[in-house]
Design an enzyme around this catalytic site. Structure first.
Site, PDB file in Angstrom:
ATOM      1  N   GLU A 145       0.806  -1.227   0.000  1.00 26.52           N
ATOM      2  CA  GLU A 145       0.000   0.000   0.000  1.00 26.52           C
ATOM      3  C   GLU A 145       0.840   1.277   0.000  1.00 26.52           C
ATOM      4  O   GLU A 145       0.641   2.164   0.827  1.00 26.52           O
ATOM      5  CB  GLU A 145      -0.975  -0.020   1.178  1.00 26.52           C
ATOM      6  N   GLU A 250      -6.193 -10.621  -1.364  1.00 32.47           N
ATOM      7  CA  GLU A 250      -6.997 -10.421  -0.148  1.00 32.47           C
ATOM      8  C   GLU A 250      -8.477 -10.416  -0.523  1.00 32.47           C
ATOM      9  O   GLU A 250      -9.241  -9.559  -0.111  1.00 32.47           O
ATOM     10  CB  GLU A 250      -6.591  -9.120   0.555  1.00 32.47           C
TER      11      GLU A 250
END
Length: 358
Positions: A145, A250
């Site tokens: 991220e 995810e």
């Protein structure tokens, strides 16, 4: 499909039993993120379910820096050791998550103010962890991220102290510590054009700087209507064009409404609770069960179309009870994003994925 190097290869489990991993064994790995109780094997039924359905595992939390490296010079490998042992016992692909991330960051690392100290901290952190599991962990999320929604680099302690080259530095450290493990960049909302463009440039910059990067992970925290299949397909094609593996790392599908100002999967975002935002506190209506199954089926059809480019599809959790989406971005909600319900029983969505390969 793209295979792991021979020295780091884990055979995809085979057998006569009907399961996700056996159904898709010729296409891509099917993974799950494990929480602490699952790693400890506290519930035999859930342990058996994980072993039966999945051939890849990711540590949901225990390998994040605040847990594995809570103090400078102090590592705690108790839970990560159990995680790796679980994967080895069940002959699974083992994915490490994550080495460098601004969130759930060890407090001492978040307080670093200069580039020299940060370089020392990153070197010690990455080298120690990756070397410890050298030859045992098949792939790592090296950086997690690092991008804003517009594709620019997110302002973090790593960017502030070391500068934009912290990404190349992190990947080079990981490659040096274990040259044979696969190294990933992992992020959410990569189906959004601006962020995807930024991620493509990030990968190109790593390659240009001589850093080893083997794959990109799209977190795939999606909902019943978005992103579109077209955008998902563009994401697959854009990253595959860079000669890297594509993984959906995810995966879950929220069935609940999202507050208008919440974008992505930033764990620090919060919104106010209301009845409107928690419409199914007592169970998922049949109509939504059907919609969820259809959504999973449509996405997996696309994955199968591009199975030669996709290495791994990992669900972020094993069952609905475990899912982080019960509490994000609103505490106390009841969500139903996975293939197994709160009692670990298969849902319509599970059977829809099995039926695709009949």
């Amino acid at each position: 499909m793209l295979l792991i190097s021979s020295c780091n290869s884990i055979p995809k489990n085979s057998g006569a039993s009907l399961s996700l991993k056996n159904t898709y064994k010729k296409d891509f790995y099917i993974g799950a993120a494990l929480d602490t109780n699952q790693i400890k094997e506290t519930d035999p039924m859930v342990t058996d379910l994980i072993a039966k359905e999945f051939n890849s595992i990711t540590a949901e939390n225990c390998m994040k820096s605040m847990y594995v490296h809570p103090e400078k010079g102090k590592f705690d490998f108790k839970m990560s050791d159990q995680f790796v042992a679980f994967g080895e016992k069940n002959k699974m692909l083992i994915h490490g998550h994550t080495l460098i991330w601004h969130s759930q960051l060890a407090p001492w690392m978040a307080q670093i103010k200069d580039s020299v100290t940060m370089a020392e901290a990153m070197t010690n952190h990455i080298s120690t962890i990756v070397e410890k599991y050298k030859g045992r962990i098949n792939s790592w999320d090296v950086v997690n991220e690092a991008l804003n929604e517009d594709g620019t680099l997110r302002k973090t302690v790593f960017l502030d102290t070391y500068g934009k080259d912290y990404l190349s530095f992190a990947f080079k450290l990981a490659a040096k510590a274990d040259p044979k493990t696969d190294l990933y960049y992992n992020d959410y909302n990569l189906c959004n054009a601006k962020k995807r463009k930024g991620a493509v440039e990030l990968v190109k910059n790593l390659q240009k700087n001589g850093a080893k990067i083997d794959g990109v992970g799209e977190q795939a925290h999606w909902n019943l209507t978005s992103p579109s299949l077209d955008e998902i397909e563009k994401t697959i094609l854009d990253f595959a064009a860079l000669s890297v593996k594509v993984s959906f790392t995810e995966f879950d599908i929220s069935v609940l409404p999202n507050p208008w100002d919440i974008v992505g999967a930033d764990v620090n975002q919060r919104a106010e609770a209301s009845e409107k935002m928690n419409p199914y506190p007592n169970g998922l209506p049949e109509a939504i069960q059907i919609q969820l199954a259809a959504r999973y089926e449509a996405i997996f059809k696309l994955f199968l179309k591009h199975q030669d480019k996709i290495d791994r599809v990992t669900f972020w959790g094993v069952n609905d009870k475990q899912s982080w989406l019960n509490d994000w971005p609103i505490k106390g909600r009841t969500n139903f994003p996975l293939l197994f319900d709160r009692e670990s029983k298969p849902k319509k969505a599970y059977y829809s994925l099995l039926s695709l390969k009949k």
